[in-house]
Design a protein around this motif. Structure first.
Motif, PDB file in Angstrom:
ATOM      1  N   TYR A  17     110.836 -98.366   0.634  1.00 57.75           N
ATOM      2  CA  TYR A  17     110.661 -98.638  -0.802  1.00 57.75           C
ATOM      3  C   TYR A  17     109.184 -98.476  -1.177  1.00 57.75           C
ATOM      4  O   TYR A  17     108.296 -98.968  -0.475  1.00 57.75           O
ATOM      5  N   ASP A  18     108.927 -97.778  -2.276  1.00 58.32           N
ATOM      6  CA  ASP A  18     107.558 -97.444  -2.658  1.00 58.32           C
ATOM      7  C   ASP A  18     106.913 -98.576  -3.461  1.00 58.32           C
ATOM      8  O   ASP A  18     106.735 -98.491  -4.677  1.00 58.32           O
ATOM      9  N   PHE A  19     106.538 -99.637  -2.757  1.00 58.92           N
ATOM     10  CA  PHE A  19     105.892-100.771  -3.420  1.00 58.92           C
ATOM     11  C   PHE A  19     104.512-100.384  -3.972  1.00 58.92           C
ATOM     12  O   PHE A  19     104.041-100.969  -4.947  1.00 58.92           O
ATOM     13  N   TRP A  20     103.877 -99.410  -3.343  1.00 58.76           N
ATOM     14  CA  TRP A  20     102.569 -98.959  -3.810  1.00 58.76           C
ATOM     15  C   TRP A  20     102.674 -98.351  -5.211  1.00 58.76           C
ATOM     16  O   TRP A  20     101.900 -98.667  -6.109  1.00 58.76           O
ATOM     17  N   LEU A  21     103.668 -97.488  -5.402  1.00 61.28           N
ATOM     18  CA  LEU A  21     103.878 -96.885  -6.718  1.00 61.28           C
ATOM     19  C   LEU A  21     104.293 -97.950  -7.732  1.00 61.28           C
ATOM     20  O   LEU A  21     103.868 -97.912  -8.897  1.00 61.28           O
TER      21      LEU A  21
END
Length: 374
Positions: A17-21
């Motif tokens: 999951y792209d938590f950074w984005l």
């Protein structure tokens, strides 16, 4: 029915999951609310609502399988055409342009959502023809399909969004694998043709462009001659940015010598929001906003590179190009580098349709990341 639901939703995987984005998007969205509130406090609550609603949609969409949704790509295309036809027939006019549907105090601008849907459509369209995409037939078919959308948006009239439609089209074609020889050939023919077309269209006896569109180009070329008319807002925006110096005059300030406080920038909370950012937070604040947008674009490119298929690459890369080019055009206009086109600064300018549409697009990018094979 259960099988269809399983295909639609992707299992949650913390590692992918792209938590950074997600974090970057939330950060730029919050800054947008703050700057809109400082530019025009009466619109701050609506911007908050748009951010919360858009983020909710983004998170939901991040778990919807783009591979399943893209199976209905022709439906997506028909929806684009239908929305533009309906707004042409029944849309509400503002400033001489029929671009919106009004629902009470809220406005919906279909062309903003069309930008996102067009990326989704071409993602599947190109993937279906991946093996022989560079054939003359497929290239011409791709061009023919974008022309009705471009024409209807151009005729609203909305030159700025119609330009972005061409930018999006060019981006998805490049990401989809269009040969460099075709791209260079198009540039060799297109750039001189564009220069000739602009030179021709701004002539007094040529009526293909509306008067306001022609004057915007002339004001860009000769700002000193239009200092009190078409170039007035751009020149004041440049003054505002320069006056902010390193750290700015402060948010919600009551400084008398403020370009914004003196109402020298009309609609400062929309297309000219970067002038407010520059004046009130200075070079530091302006660079912070640009850096966040750059990080979002870079992350979209990273997701595109690692996507499981060409459709995923087009979705993520297309969104990165949309955000990157629209940021460049918006700031180019505010700083006088480009003619005034009226495009919002992504995630920051006031405009619920633009904000929510971009967050929907980010949801699809996050889903592409969730399905990466690595």
């Amino acid at each position: 029915m259960k099988e269809k639901i399983k295909k639609l939703f992707i299992e949650y995987n913390f590692r992918k999951y792209d938590f950074w984005l997600l974090l970057l998007t939330i950060a730029i969205g919050i800054l947008g609310v703050v700057f809109v509130g400082s530019a025009d406090n009466s619109n701050m609550d609506r911007q908050k609502f748009g951010l919360i609603f858009g983020l909710s949609l983004m998170i939901i969409i991040s778990f919807l399988s783009y591979s399943f949704i893209l199976k209905f790509y022709w439906v997506i295309y028909v929806v684009c055409i239908a929305m533009l036809v309906l707004v042409r027939l029944y849309g509400d006019s503002g400033g001489g342009a029929a671009r919106w549907f009004e629902f009470g105090s809220l406005r919906f601008q279909p062309s903003e959502l069309v930008k996102i849907l067009l990326i989704l459509f071409y993602a599947q369209f190109i993937m279906k023809r991946e093996d022989n995409f560079n054939s003359i037939r497929n290239i011409l078919f791709s061009v023919v399909l974008v022309l009705p959308i471009f024409y209807m948006i151009f005729e609203q009239p909305d030159l700025s969004t119609s330009i972005m439609i061409l930018v999006i089209f060019g981006s998805v074609m490049f990401i989809g694998g269009l040969k460099l020889s075709v791209i260079f050939g198009a540039l060799i023919v297109g750039v001189p043709s564009l220069i000739f077309a602009v030179s021709y269209l701004i002539k007094d006896d040529v009526t293909l462009l509306d008067t306001y569109q022609k004057n915007r180009i002339l004001a860009w070329l000769h700002p000193e001659q239009y200092a009190t008319t078409e170039a007035y807002q751009t020149l004041n925006a440049i003054t505002a940015i320069g006056s902010g110096q390193l750290s700015g005059k402060g948010l919600n300030n009551n400084v008398i010598a403020s370009v914004k406080n003196g109402n020298f920038i009309s609609e400062a909370h929309t297309d000219m929001i970067f002038a407010v950012i520059g004046e009130e937070t200075g070079f530091i604040g302006a660079c912070t906003v640009l850096f966040l947008l750059l990080l979002i674009v870079i992350e979209c490119i990273r997701v595109a590179i690692s996507a499981k298929d060409i459709a995923g690459s087009i979705i993520a890369g297309g969104m990165g190009c949309l955000i990157g080019f629209q940021t460049f055009i918006n700031i180019g206009v505010v700083t006088g580098l480009l003619p005034n086109t009226g495009l919002p600064l992504p995630f920051v300018s006031y405009g619920l349709t633009s904000l929510v549409s971009l967050l929907i697009g980010m949801g699809f990018v996050m889903n592409v990341r969730l399905q990466t094979p690595k």
